[in-house]
Design an enzyme around this catalytic site. Structure first.
Site, PDB file in Angstrom:
ATOM      1  N   ASN A  62      73.764  17.924  -0.305  1.00 14.11           N
ATOM      2  CA  ASN A  62      74.126  19.343  -0.437  1.00 14.11           C
ATOM      3  C   ASN A  62      75.235  19.464  -1.490  1.00 14.11           C
ATOM      4  OD1 ASN A  62      75.125  21.919  -0.172  1.00 14.11           O
ATOM      5  ND2 ASN A  62      75.203  21.886   2.069  1.00 14.11           N
ATOM      6  N   HIS A  70      68.205  26.658  -0.711  1.00 14.46           N
ATOM      7  CA  HIS A  70      69.437  25.868  -0.753  1.00 14.46           C
ATOM      8  C   HIS A  70      69.150  24.482  -0.176  1.00 14.46           C
ATOM      9  CE1 HIS A  70      73.515  24.622  -0.544  1.00 14.46           C
ATOM     10  NE2 HIS A  70      73.633  24.762   0.758  1.00 14.46           N
ATOM     11  N   CYS A  81      78.468  27.886  -0.264  1.00 15.16           N
ATOM     12  CA  CYS A  81      77.256  27.385  -0.937  1.00 15.16           C
ATOM     13  C   CYS A  81      76.409  28.512  -1.497  1.00 15.16           C
ATOM     14  CB  CYS A  81      76.402  26.579   0.038  1.00 15.16           C
ATOM     15  SG  CYS A  81      77.169  25.087   0.618  1.00 15.16           S
TER      16      CYS A  81
HETATM   17  N1  ACO Z   1      75.495   9.102  11.866  1.00 15.86           N
HETATM   18  C1  ACO Z   1      75.184   8.797  13.128  1.00 15.86           C
HETATM   19  N2  ACO Z   1      75.366   9.633  14.161  1.00 15.86           N
HETATM   20  C2  ACO Z   1      75.861  10.851  13.887  1.00 15.86           C
HETATM   21  C3  ACO Z   1      76.216  11.246  12.577  1.00 15.86           C
HETATM   22  C4  ACO Z   1      76.007  10.320  11.548  1.00 15.86           C
HETATM   23  N3  ACO Z   1      76.285  10.584  10.261  1.00 15.86           N
HETATM   24  N4  ACO Z   1      76.681  12.506  12.630  1.00 15.86           N
HETATM   25  C5  ACO Z   1      76.617  12.898  13.905  1.00 15.86           C
HETATM   26  N5  ACO Z   1      76.141  11.889  14.675  1.00 15.86           N
HETATM   27  C6  ACO Z   1      75.911  11.854  16.101  1.00 15.86           C
HETATM   28  C7  ACO Z   1      76.743  12.867  16.860  1.00 15.86           C
HETATM   29  O1  ACO Z   1      78.044  12.373  17.085  1.00 15.86           O
HETATM   30  C8  ACO Z   1      75.946  13.038  18.116  1.00 15.86           C
HETATM   31  O2  ACO Z   1      76.258  11.977  18.991  1.00 15.86           O
HETATM   32  P1  ACO Z   1      76.436  12.235  20.572  1.00 15.86           P
HETATM   33  O3  ACO Z   1      75.090  12.749  21.030  1.00 15.86           O
HETATM   34  O4  ACO Z   1      76.794  10.902  21.114  1.00 15.86           O
HETATM   35  O5  ACO Z   1      77.521  13.288  20.692  1.00 15.86           O
HETATM   36  C9  ACO Z   1      74.503  12.851  17.675  1.00 15.86           C
HETATM   37  O6  ACO Z   1      74.563  12.222  16.368  1.00 15.86           O
HETATM   38  C10 ACO Z   1      73.729  14.135  17.539  1.00 15.86           C
HETATM   39  O7  ACO Z   1      74.546  15.101  16.905  1.00 15.86           O
HETATM   40  P2  ACO Z   1      73.988  16.521  16.524  1.00 15.86           P
HETATM   41  O8  ACO Z   1      75.086  17.302  15.902  1.00 15.86           O
HETATM   42  O9  ACO Z   1      73.253  17.094  17.699  1.00 15.86           O
HETATM   43  O10 ACO Z   1      72.921  16.122  15.430  1.00 15.86           O
HETATM   44  P3  ACO Z   1      71.901  17.061  14.720  1.00 15.86           P
HETATM   45  O11 ACO Z   1      70.540  16.553  14.927  1.00 15.86           O
HETATM   46  O12 ACO Z   1      72.210  18.502  15.022  1.00 15.86           O
HETATM   47  O13 ACO Z   1      72.251  16.844  13.192  1.00 15.86           O
HETATM   48  C11 ACO Z   1      73.522  17.837  11.398  1.00 15.86           C
HETATM   49  C12 ACO Z   1      73.578  17.073  12.693  1.00 15.86           C
HETATM   50  C13 ACO Z   1      72.688  17.051  10.407  1.00 15.86           C
HETATM   51  C14 ACO Z   1      74.944  17.984  10.883  1.00 15.86           C
HETATM   52  C15 ACO Z   1      72.875  19.214  11.648  1.00 15.86           C
HETATM   53  O14 ACO Z   1      73.534  19.876  12.678  1.00 15.86           O
HETATM   54  C16 ACO Z   1      72.908  20.101  10.423  1.00 15.86           C
HETATM   55  O15 ACO Z   1      72.224  19.854   9.451  1.00 15.86           O
HETATM   56  N6  ACO Z   1      73.696  21.174  10.447  1.00 15.86           N
HETATM   57  C17 ACO Z   1      73.811  22.095   9.310  1.00 15.86           C
HETATM   58  C18 ACO Z   1      74.765  21.509   8.326  1.00 15.86           C
HETATM   59  C19 ACO Z   1      74.780  22.219   7.016  1.00 15.86           C
HETATM   60  O16 ACO Z   1      73.753  22.427   6.405  1.00 15.86           O
HETATM   61  N7  ACO Z   1      75.986  22.536   6.551  1.00 15.86           N
HETATM   62  C20 ACO Z   1      76.178  23.046   5.251  1.00 15.86           C
HETATM   63  C21 ACO Z   1      76.014  24.517   5.123  1.00 15.86           C
HETATM   64  S1  ACO Z   1      76.158  25.021   3.508  1.00 15.86           S
HETATM   65  C22 ACO Z   1      77.779  25.114   2.964  1.00 15.86           C
HETATM   66  O17 ACO Z   1      78.252  26.144   2.630  1.00 15.86           O
HETATM   67  C23 ACO Z   1      78.623  23.905   2.906  1.00 15.86           C
END
Ligand code: ACO
Length: 331
Positions: free
Chosen positions: A282, A252, A119
């Site tokens: 994203n 970003h 990204c």
């Molecule tokens: N819908 C419902 N529940 C979900 C979803 C979804 N889409 N996705 C995950 N969950 C669940 C998980 O399974 C977990 O359940 P559990 O507690 O029973 O195990 C629960 O939600 C919490 O999961 P977390 O991973 O702790 O959720 P978090 O609040 O951290 O949010 C997220 C997850 C949004 C992915 C966050 O970690 C994030 O934004 N990470 C960075 C991602 C990013 O920006 N990536 C791109 C980088 S740039 C590039 O180069 C591509």
């Protein structure tokens, strides 16, 4: 890598964007995986994203973005001698997207290559073009950032499916009389690369024959919140500027929570921050130019505005640039 500009002033003189027509809402995704609009909005701030049609690929959106940027700069296709396309989702590994775009544009005298930095690709590409223009190797460059991450998503993985969208943007860069880029800070941490991977996409063999994006969301979140702040602070310090002087902050667009964290830590007033992750998700390398286009549409990119851009992504990589916006029409 960090450095401030010395010598030739190089700025952005044209900007164009393109997103696919198809809008995919959170409710649409909830028909594929166990998720909900409420969860997605609360954890990411994303309401909808765009996705290409079945028969489309990156250049179907990158080419219109490039053409719009050239038109905006009021120059012809033959007037660019360098085309860099930052992407992790080219139509195919080769011919490169940039070579295909150069051919479609009729830019026969241009060097053209793709750049792979997740990204952060657009930030890396802008820094490279700056270097070539400042050195006099290039006279006018077209820098494209675009991705169709929908083509590498695992449609059974709710933790990644909801985050990404497709989009592309392009800028024309050339020497300018006033304003221009003031400095860059770029970095990479391959040790953390395992947290955001596309296994099977290169020469290393993996067990699964399919090449789909894999992400450790929590680790990427920790990385993102750290570098969005450290990289921005580093480029500001390098250029001898402060956050109070920044008129437009273009982070970003990965997740509204990551943006809010950076805004809070850096101390940028929210009204100076560009946010469109709610409409596009994203879009990887398309993210920063799409946000720049929104800032301009809002009238925020006035001549002389100090613009701070920071990207981060797979690699893991990050990159910031500080730019004094040049509006040649107001000169
Ligand atoms: N819908 C419902 N529940 C979900 C979803 C979804 N889409 N996705 C995950 N969950 C669940 C998980 O399974 C977990 O359940 P559990 O507690 O029973 O195990 C629960 O939600 C919490 O999961 P977390 O991973 O702790 O959720 P978090 O609040 O951290 O949010 C997220 C997850 C949004 C992915 C966050 O970690 C994030 O934004 N990470 C960075 C991602 C990013 O920006 N990536 C791109 C980088 S740039 C590039 O180069 C591509």
């Amino acid at each position: 890598m960090i450095g401030s500009a010395n010598g030739t002033r190089v700025g952005i003189t044209g900007l164009g964007v393109c997103v696919p027509e198809r809008v995919v809402t959170n409710d649409d995704l909830a028909r594929h995986v166990d998720t909900s609009d409420e969860w997605i909005v609360e954890r990411t701030g994303i309401h909808e994203r765009r996705m290409i049609a079945e028969d489309q690929a990156l250049t179907d959106i990158a080419l219109p973005a490039a053409q719009a940027a050239l038109q905006d700069a009021r120059i012809g296709e033959g007037d660019v001698d360098l085309i860099i396309c930052a992407t992790v989702t080219p139509d195919m590994m080769f011919p490169t997207a940039s070579a295909l775009i150069a051919d479609s544009l009729g830019a026969r005298d241009a060097a053209a290559y793709d750049l792979l930095a997740g990204c952060t690709g657009f930030m890396y590409a802008v820094a490279q073009a700056y270097g070539m223009l400042a050195a006099g190797l290039s006279r006018r460059a077209l820098v494209i950032g675009g991705d169709v991450l929908s083509s590498i998503l695992d449609w059974t993985d709710r933790s990644t499916l909801v985050l990404f969208g497709d989009g592309a943007g392009a800028v024309v860069m050339e020497p300018v009389g006033h304003g221009g880029f003031l400095g860059f800070e770029l970095g990479a941490d391959g040790g953390g690369g395992v947290h955001l991977q596309l296994p099977g996409s290169g020469s290393r063999k993996f067990e699964s024959p399919e090449s789909m994006l894999r992400m450790n969301g929590r680790e990427v979140y920790k990385f993102a919140t750290r570098v969005m702040v450290s990289s921005a602070e580093a480029v500001l310090a390098e250029c001898g500027r402060t956050i109070d002087e920044v008129d437009v902050y273009v982070p970003h667009q990965a997740n509204k929570r990551i943006i809010d964290h950076a805004v809070g830590k850096l101390g940028v007033p929210p009204e100076r921050t560009v946010v469109n992750v709610d409409r596009f998700g994203n879009t990887s390398s398309g993210s920063i130019p799409l946000a720049l286009a929104d800032a301009r549409a809002d009238g925020r990119l006035r001549d002389g505005a100090l613009v701070l851009m920071t990207g981060m992504g797979a690699g893991l990589t990050w990159g910031s640039a500080l730019l004094e916006w040049t509006d040649r029409r107001s000169a």
